[in-house]
Design an enzyme around this catalytic site. Sequence first.
Site, mmCIF file in Angstrom:
data_model
loop_
_atom_site.group_PDB
_atom_site.id
_atom_site.type_symbol
_atom_site.label_atom_id
_atom_site.label_comp_id
_atom_site.label_asym_id
_atom_site.label_seq_id
_atom_site.Cartn_x
_atom_site.Cartn_y
_atom_site.Cartn_z
ATOM 1 N N SER A 132 -30.061 -62.609 -42.998
ATOM 2 C CA SER A 132 -29.802 -63.004 -44.390
ATOM 3 C C SER A 132 -29.666 -64.521 -44.512
ATOM 4 O O SER A 132 -30.142 -65.122 -45.475
ATOM 5 C CB SER A 132 -28.494 -62.356 -44.876
ATOM 6 O OG SER A 132 -28.575 -60.961 -44.758
ATOM 7 N N THR A 270 -33.948 -19.257 -57.315
ATOM 8 C CA THR A 270 -32.625 -18.733 -56.924
ATOM 9 C C THR A 270 -32.092 -17.958 -58.134
ATOM 10 O O THR A 270 -32.421 -18.301 -59.278
ATOM 11 C CB THR A 270 -31.627 -19.857 -56.562
ATOM 12 O OG1 THR A 270 -31.400 -20.661 -57.701
ATOM 13 C CG2 THR A 270 -32.102 -20.697 -55.394
ATOM 14 N N GLU A 363 -36.962 -58.117 -46.439
ATOM 15 C CA GLU A 363 -37.256 -59.039 -47.563
ATOM 16 C C GLU A 363 -36.001 -59.409 -48.342
ATOM 17 O O GLU A 363 -36.058 -59.644 -49.543
ATOM 18 C CB GLU A 363 -38.277 -58.422 -48.517
ATOM 19 C CG GLU A 363 -39.655 -58.265 -47.943
ATOM 20 C CD GLU A 363 -40.365 -59.596 -47.810
ATOM 21 O OE1 GLU A 363 -40.645 -59.957 -46.660
ATOM 22 O OE2 GLU A 363 -40.603 -60.248 -48.823
#
Length: 388
Positions: A132, A270, A363
């Site tokens: 970072s 279901t 990124e």
Amino acid sequence: MIDFSLTDEQKALRDMAREFAKNEIIPKSAHHDETGEYPMDILKKAWEVGLMNLHIEAENNGAEMSDFDEMIVAEELNYGCSGVATAILANNLALAPVLVGASKELKKKFVEPMTREFKLAAYAVTEPGAGSDVAGIRTTAVRKGDEYIVNGSKQWITNAGVSDWMFVLTKTDPSAGHKGMTGFIIDSKSHGVIIGKKEKNMGQKCSDTRAVTFEDVRVPIDQVVGKEGEGFKIAMAAFDHTRPAVAIGAVGVARSAFEHALRYANTRNTFGKPISSNQGIAFMLAEMARDIEAGRLLAWQAAWLIDNGYKNTYQASIAKAFCADMCMRVATDAVQIFGGYGFNNEYPVEKLMRDAKIFQIYEGTSQIQRVIISKFLNDGKGIEGPNI
Ligand SMILES: Cc1cc2nc3c(=O)[nH]c(=O)nc-3n(C[C@H](O)[C@H](O)[C@H](O)COP(=O)(O)OP(=O)(O)OC[C@H]3O[C@@H](n4cnc5c(N)ncnc54)[C@H](O)[C@@H]3O)c2cc1C
């Protein structure tokens, strides 16, 4: 002026990328996920049909596609398989700082050949001690006559093991902070470039991620990207182009997870009825569709802004943060809709949930995007929308 319609060329590009994903990527996606095998054949085909190196300028024999065009291509390829798409699109990432900052001569030497021959490139910025915090990198480049001598280590470099060249960010003046940083193109076969083993990652398993060590690597001075000291500025400017592309990649993965979940919800019964007829499931699907649409528009906006000459850093971070978090949420909900089958690798959504995670990390992590957004807000900018 605002117009969301695609041109005929963009529609043709989308159809081509969609067909490519359907015919070349999707049938092989599970194989590459299971084996981790690098999808070299798919990449070569992508290069042949013009789905790689999208932004190389016409004067260098390229297609000179816009960032918006990449939105169209990257969504479809990531819809097919984001591991394969990351491998295909890594050239765009490596090329971004070079197209932003390199001299005509350097582009002729390294960029133009990529239009005539199949070549791969990598973007080498992250280090073991600095991800970072880009300004915290420690790789050095020291000028000696007509060369620089590069020493240091990079980490998590996509396509490092298959690359012909790398964009490498270094420190040329460690005392000058980010103003002492310089980018280079380094030939991956140079003496002293040591490529590490392929990492075994949680998702996008066929993408080639490796550490790279530089030991007294000699780089000619004409391989500086831009000027000495401009590396940080160029790397950051490149993010304005690459973050919208990563954002739309997350949209592609989310769209795939959503479609699987919708189909399953309409066929799984279901209590005598399809699970989609329960509001609890129908609302999950509605929210997935809503967020995919919102994410696509944010990515499109960020790309459109830079294509039209506007600064888009704020919108690119918003798009990247929103789409990455949205993709993780949608993929997780898709697994939930599949119930026990969602947890099993015989069904497609388990892979999509693993693949989704990296969008929140590479990124610039989701936290770093929020740091950037906060900076704009604290400076009193941003909230009113693009000032154009
Ligand atoms: C599969 C993969 C492919 C990659 N490909 C490339 C590539 O091709 N080229 C390349 O250069 N890099 C690449 N990366 C590296 C990637 O960009 C970094 O991993 C990323 O930027 C995060 O850096 P880090 O891992 O060092 O985490 P750190 O920076 O150590 O962060 C750790 C955690 O702390 C949080 N954090 C850090 N600082 C702050 C802050 N100021 N405020 C709030 N939270 C914070 C982060 O968000 C994160 O959650 C890749 C990574 C992976 C996993």
